[in-house]
Write an enzyme that holds these catalytic residues in place. Structure first.
Site: not given
Ligand code: SIN
Length: 326
Positions: A14, A27, A93-94, A284
């Site tokens: 982004t 976008y 950001t993803d 466990e």
């Molecule tokens: C972003 O950058 O905020 C979302 C899209 C991406 O991760 O490329």
């Protein structure tokens, strides 16, 4: 004194996105090339010299072994290049938290390496990209950023790669948080304040960058998921990360399938689908040969699992020792 020379590697996201119309919801990420970006940054009379390189221009959902490999090579070369003082990676950001952690585990880090993204495209009203970028410049050019591993700058916060996680789908307010450490510094274009001492005294890579990334799916637990779902996911898997309910829990029948596979050598990491909190070892886990993810969320656990498997680690106790490390 000469200005610091910063290598800026563009990968898209982004921060390089364009909507074309302020009233549109959607976008396109990855539209602005790194040369254009650095020309725009030139307006702010920053006391640094930039060297730009376009590694990719994609939405970060398309980051993966090929682009990770290119990024890793470019940064490793910069670490050896005496004319470069620091590195910035512009990134969606993803999945920024995954790339940041992978680089943190596998790079020599004798200079600052900073990932930066934006929640709003470059032509949005109140776009955050250039502000975040200039903050990243301040960090990448700072001698004091050394010894802190790969860092992520979002808003006026600096987060360590191991802690950073995206916690909001939209908006610029606290879109990222650090866990278990919150921000490790506050940054503005004119100031950088760290909250503690550097924590890495060894600049050598912790692991070799994988030649190939082994298959490590994430099994998302939920009430009523069946053992058959787990079986299907495990085809070709060398490891699995369970995004468990609560503190890494799963239905008994699913646990039985995974314990059986772990006894035959499959790496099983118990993480949590809950946003924050530790997943500690249970009694466990020894019997089941499971690893507890501790502070790492499922997507970061998967990165660490893939890197360690590719480095030939196979004993659950050896995995646990690295998951335990802060
Ligand atoms: C972003 O950058 O905020 C979302 C899209 C991406 O991760 O490329």
């Amino acid at each position: 004194m000469t200005n610091p020379r910063i290598l800026v590697l563009g990968t898209g996201g982004t921060i390089a996105g364009i909507a074309g119309d302020a009233m549109r919801h959607d976008y396109l990420p990855g539209q602005i090339g790194i040369d254009q970006w650095l020309e725009d940054a030139g307006r702010y009379a920053l006391d640094v010299e930039f060297v730009g390189q376009q590694v990719a221009n994609v939405g970060s959902e398309d980051m993966g072994p090929v682009i990770w490999g290119k990024l890793h090579r470019a940064i490793a070369e910069a670490m050896e290049d005496d004319s470069i003082d620091g590195v910035i990676v512009t990134h969606g950001t993803d999945t920024a938290e995954e790339t940041a952690f992978l680089l943190d585990l596998t790079l020599p880090l004798n200079k600052p390496v900073v990932l930066v993204g934006a929640m709003r495209p470059a032509d949005a009203v109140g776009s955050d990209g250039m502000r975040n970028f200039v903050n990243a410049v301040r960090v990448a050019a700072a001698e004091s950023a050394k010894g802190r591993g790969v860092l992520l700058v979002m808003g006026d916060r600096v987060l360590a790669a191991r802690d950073a996680r995206k916690v909001r789908t939209r908006g610029t307010d606290d879109a990222f948080r650090g866990f278990p450490r919150g921000s490790v510094a506050i940054v503005t274009p004119s100031a950088l304040d760290w909250f503690g001492k550097p924590w890495r005294d060894d600049a050598r890579p912790r692991f070799a960058f994988p030649d190939e990334f082994p298959e490590v799916p994430i099994l998302y637990a939920a009430g009523g998921i069946s053992p058959a779902t787990a079986e299907r996911l495990l085809v070709d898997a060398k490891g699995v990360v369970v995004a468990g309910v609560g503190e890494g829990n799963m239905p008994d029948a699913v646990r039985a399938v995974l314990a059986d596979r772990a006894s035959k050598g499959l790496l099983v990491v118990r993480a949590s689908r809950v946003d924050e909190g530790l997943v500690d070892r249970e009694p466990e886990d020894d019997e089941n040969r499971f690893v507890a993810s501790r502070a790492l969320n499922p997507q970061k656990s998967r990165i660490l699992a893939m890197v360690m498997l590719a480095n030939g680690v196979s004993d659950p106790a050896d995995f646990q020792a690295v998951f335990d490390r802060p």
